[in-house]
Design a protein around this motif. Structure first.
Motif, mmCIF file in Angstrom:
data_model
loop_
_atom_site.group_PDB
_atom_site.id
_atom_site.type_symbol
_atom_site.label_atom_id
_atom_site.label_comp_id
_atom_site.label_asym_id
_atom_site.label_seq_id
_atom_site.Cartn_x
_atom_site.Cartn_y
_atom_site.Cartn_z
ATOM 1 N N PRO A 18 0.642 -1.250 0.118
ATOM 2 C CA PRO A 18 0.056 -0.003 -0.066
ATOM 3 C C PRO A 18 0.733 1.167 -0.194
ATOM 4 O O PRO A 18 2.075 1.274 0.355
ATOM 5 N N ASP A 19 0.288 2.337 -0.531
ATOM 6 C CA ASP A 19 1.034 3.503 -0.527
ATOM 7 C C ASP A 19 0.909 4.092 1.066
ATOM 8 O O ASP A 19 0.142 4.941 1.371
ATOM 9 N N GLU A 54 -9.402 1.482 5.481
ATOM 10 C CA GLU A 54 -10.404 1.636 6.144
ATOM 11 C C GLU A 54 -9.453 2.065 7.608
ATOM 12 O O GLU A 54 -8.437 1.592 7.976
ATOM 13 N N ALA A 55 -10.008 3.117 8.566
ATOM 14 C CA ALA A 55 -9.253 3.350 9.629
ATOM 15 C C ALA A 55 -10.281 3.231 10.912
ATOM 16 O O ALA A 55 -11.344 3.565 10.802
ATOM 17 N N LYS A 56 -9.439 2.996 12.263
ATOM 18 C CA LYS A 56 -10.147 2.882 13.299
ATOM 19 C C LYS A 56 -9.337 3.641 14.229
ATOM 20 O O LYS A 56 -8.319 3.258 14.475
ATOM 21 N N PHE A 57 -10.277 4.511 14.902
ATOM 22 C CA PHE A 57 -9.551 5.337 15.936
ATOM 23 C C PHE A 57 -9.946 4.864 17.193
ATOM 24 O O PHE A 57 -10.904 4.656 17.824
ATOM 25 N N GLN A 58 -8.828 4.708 18.188
ATOM 26 C CA GLN A 58 -8.899 4.764 19.590
ATOM 27 C C GLN A 58 -8.167 5.688 20.273
ATOM 28 O O GLN A 58 -7.358 6.500 19.459
ATOM 29 N N TYR A 65 -6.320 -0.382 7.840
ATOM 30 C CA TYR A 65 -6.467 -1.553 7.333
ATOM 31 C C TYR A 65 -6.651 -1.427 5.885
ATOM 32 O O TYR A 65 -7.307 -0.504 5.265
ATOM 33 N N ASP A 66 -6.258 -2.500 5.129
ATOM 34 C CA ASP A 66 -6.594 -2.425 3.545
ATOM 35 C C ASP A 66 -7.541 -3.286 3.380
ATOM 36 O O ASP A 66 -8.370 -3.398 4.176
ATOM 37 N N GLY A 67 -8.166 -3.139 2.028
ATOM 38 C CA GLY A 67 -9.396 -3.774 1.588
ATOM 39 C C GLY A 67 -9.637 -5.407 2.206
ATOM 40 O O GLY A 67 -10.838 -5.717 2.089
#
Length: 122
Positions: A18-19, A54-58, A65-67
């Motif tokens: 990924p870039d 996709e990003a998940k924030f804490q 995350y990639d696809g």
């Protein structure tokens, strides 16, 4: 492994990697608005990072995350960015390592046979 092989492996892995620089830039630009990002829905996050990501924030941590659902980046406050290898990159590394070692073993065996000797390491 010689420099040419390492350069080949790096270029082949780059084709599936990924870039990460662009992903880090997207997150860094938007760290100022972290409260709004945390409150955003998944669709908004996909628009922010690009469709396959996709990003998940804490609190203090961002996971990207990639696809395929593989984590490719993690940002931790105070530590910074940490790259993670998704399955596609691991597969390319593994295939190239296997090809390299098969060729190495075959060349070593040919050299031993040409000398008419015995290779104790084999």
């Amino acid at each position: 492994m010689g420099d040419k092989f390492l350069a080949l492996r790096k270029s082949e892995v780059a084709k599936v990697a990924p870039d990460r620089a662009a992903l880090m830039g997207n997150v860094n630009q938007n760290m100022v608005g972290m409260k709004e990002i945390r409150e955003a829905d998944e669709r908004w996050l996909r628009l922010l990072f690009g469709e396959p990501y996709e990003a998940k924030f804490q609190p203090g941590v961002v996971h990207v995350y990639d696809g395929n659902g593989d984590e490719v980046l993690t940002y931790t406050a105070g530590v910074g960015w940490h790259e993670k290898e998704p399955k596609a990159e691991m597969q390319v590394h593994g295939a190239l390592r296997a090809a390299y070692y098969d060729a190495f073993r075959a060349a070593r065996q040919d050299a031993v046979e040409a000398q008419g000797g015995f290779d104790a390491r084999a």
